[in-house]
Design an enzyme around this catalytic site. Sequence first.
Site, mmCIF file in Angstrom:
data_model
loop_
_atom_site.group_PDB
_atom_site.id
_atom_site.type_symbol
_atom_site.label_atom_id
_atom_site.label_comp_id
_atom_site.label_asym_id
_atom_site.label_seq_id
_atom_site.Cartn_x
_atom_site.Cartn_y
_atom_site.Cartn_z
ATOM 1 N N ASP A 1 -18.528 56.760 -4.965
ATOM 2 C CA ASP A 1 -18.960 57.494 -6.151
ATOM 3 C C ASP A 1 -18.029 58.684 -6.367
ATOM 4 O O ASP A 1 -17.415 59.181 -5.421
ATOM 5 C CB ASP A 1 -20.406 57.985 -5.896
ATOM 6 C CG ASP A 1 -21.093 58.402 -7.180
ATOM 7 O OD1 ASP A 1 -20.519 58.227 -8.274
ATOM 8 O OD2 ASP A 1 -22.225 58.933 -7.087
ATOM 9 N N GLY B 1 -15.035 59.562 -11.540
ATOM 10 C CA GLY B 1 -15.009 60.279 -12.824
ATOM 11 C C GLY B 1 -14.900 61.784 -12.620
ATOM 12 O O GLY B 1 -14.054 62.459 -13.235
ATOM 13 N N HIS C 1 -10.696 56.098 -11.621
ATOM 14 C CA HIS C 1 -10.949 54.727 -11.150
ATOM 15 C C HIS C 1 -9.671 54.110 -10.568
ATOM 16 O O HIS C 1 -9.719 53.391 -9.578
ATOM 17 C CB HIS C 1 -11.476 53.854 -12.296
ATOM 18 C CG HIS C 1 -12.816 54.296 -12.807
ATOM 19 N ND1 HIS C 1 -13.841 54.652 -11.958
ATOM 20 C CD2 HIS C 1 -13.313 54.437 -14.071
ATOM 21 C CE1 HIS C 1 -14.904 54.999 -12.670
ATOM 22 N NE2 HIS C 1 -14.604 54.886 -13.955
ATOM 23 N N LEU D 1 -11.035 42.098 9.629
ATOM 24 C CA LEU D 1 -12.122 42.763 8.897
ATOM 25 C C LEU D 1 -12.788 41.812 7.899
ATOM 26 O O LEU D 1 -12.117 41.084 7.165
ATOM 27 C CB LEU D 1 -11.558 43.965 8.124
ATOM 28 C CG LEU D 1 -12.594 44.767 7.320
ATOM 29 C CD1 LEU D 1 -13.483 45.596 8.245
ATOM 30 C CD2 LEU D 1 -11.911 45.694 6.301
ATOM 31 N N GLU E 1 -28.669 53.565 8.893
ATOM 32 C CA GLU E 1 -28.517 55.026 8.920
ATOM 33 C C GLU E 1 -27.740 55.463 7.676
ATOM 34 O O GLU E 1 -26.753 54.816 7.308
ATOM 35 C CB GLU E 1 -27.735 55.457 10.173
ATOM 36 C CG GLU E 1 -28.412 55.130 11.475
ATOM 37 C CD GLU E 1 -29.672 55.958 11.697
ATOM 38 O OE1 GLU E 1 -29.687 57.140 11.301
ATOM 39 O OE2 GLU E 1 -30.633 55.407 12.273
HETATM 40 C C1 FPP Z 1 -17.549 55.388 -9.051
HETATM 41 O O1 FPP Z 1 -17.298 56.582 -9.675
HETATM 42 C C2 FPP Z 1 -16.910 54.274 -9.798
HETATM 43 C C3 FPP Z 1 -17.352 53.016 -9.875
HETATM 44 C C4 FPP Z 1 -18.554 52.597 -9.136
HETATM 45 C C5 FPP Z 1 -16.692 51.959 -10.685
HETATM 46 C C6 FPP Z 1 -15.251 51.606 -10.436
HETATM 47 C C7 FPP Z 1 -14.768 51.426 -9.067
HETATM 48 C C8 FPP Z 1 -13.465 51.182 -8.806
HETATM 49 C C9 FPP Z 1 -12.453 51.043 -9.876
HETATM 50 C C10 FPP Z 1 -12.990 50.995 -7.420
HETATM 51 C C11 FPP Z 1 -12.578 49.577 -7.171
HETATM 52 C C12 FPP Z 1 -13.270 49.054 -5.995
HETATM 53 C C13 FPP Z 1 -12.951 47.935 -5.316
HETATM 54 C C14 FPP Z 1 -13.752 47.548 -4.139
HETATM 55 C C15 FPP Z 1 -11.825 47.075 -5.666
HETATM 56 P P1 FPP Z 1 -18.089 57.112 -10.975
HETATM 57 O O2 FPP Z 1 -17.401 56.667 -12.209
HETATM 58 O O3 FPP Z 1 -19.518 56.682 -10.884
HETATM 59 O O4 FPP Z 1 -17.911 58.641 -10.789
HETATM 60 P P2 FPP Z 1 -18.785 59.823 -11.436
HETATM 61 O O5 FPP Z 1 -20.157 59.715 -10.830
HETATM 62 O O6 FPP Z 1 -18.047 61.037 -11.021
HETATM 63 O O7 FPP Z 1 -18.803 59.626 -12.923
#
Ligand code: FPP
Length: 250
Positions: free
Chosen positions: A14, A17, A31, A125, A202
């Site tokens: 998380d 953004g 992202h 892994l 956990e």
């Molecule tokens: C988290 O930050 C972002 C996401 C859950 C979506 C996108 C994820 C990726 C592009 C990573 C790719 C992952 C893999 C395993 C290939 P957010 O946008 O929720 O952040 P915020 O809470 O600060 O808005």
Amino acid sequence: MSGAIPRHVAIILDGNGRWAKSKGMPRVYGHTMGAKNVETVCRAAWNMGIQYLTMYAFSTENWNRPGDEVSAIMDLLRSYLKTCKKTAKKNNMRVRVLGEKSRLAPDIQESIAVLEEYTRQFDGLNFQIALNYGSRDEITRAVNRIIEDRDSGVLDRNEPVTEELIASYLDTAGIPDPDLLIRTSGEQRLSNYLLWQCAYTEFYFVDIHWPDFRENELRKAVEDYGHRSRRYGKTGEQIVEESSEGQASV
Ligand code: FPP
């Protein structure tokens, strides 16, 4: 590192953004850098002795984000899945995707099928990507498939439905439950992630955005886990007794 090493670590990544915003950049930049961090953390996890790693890349609820952000994330995942074949080979990593795949674009579904089949041979892994994943959706799909298999005779109608049977119909069938769940960026909730599987997991919440969550942060989480006492509903005295019995029999 002192203490037990978790066999399976699940991560809610998380804060992409907010990380981008703190740098005056658009969310999509966060992202992009978040996706780049995935391989770093996979490698660090394996070097620490973690055998299973599961990351929450896109939830069933993430479709509700603005259309251009969803498209940008899908493009990132598209290119990640393509390059992952190479990195999986280099890192001896088996990749599986959890979630409901039929809503994903056909080329993404195809890349997933190719990647899962290709990496089946690797025994380093075990890396799971939760993509269009929601735990309630996963459990609902599992229940529907159990009903279908009972109706069609694949399952014996007279056999009771057990926890083991339900687990074998989940997307995580054959994968051990997470020992440790990490959520970055300060939020303290599960957000429909691995609800069934996290019954005894956990939790570790850290106030660092995902693109900044590197090897040293993972190490701190694993160290913290190593000092926890896992009781599975038993008393602390029972656990001490069991572990001294275990030592005596070694
Ligand atoms: C988290 O930050 C972002 C996401 C859950 C979506 C996108 C994820 C990726 C592009 C990573 C790719 C992952 C893999 C395993 C290939 P957010 O946008 O929720 O952040 P915020 O809470 O600060 O808005």
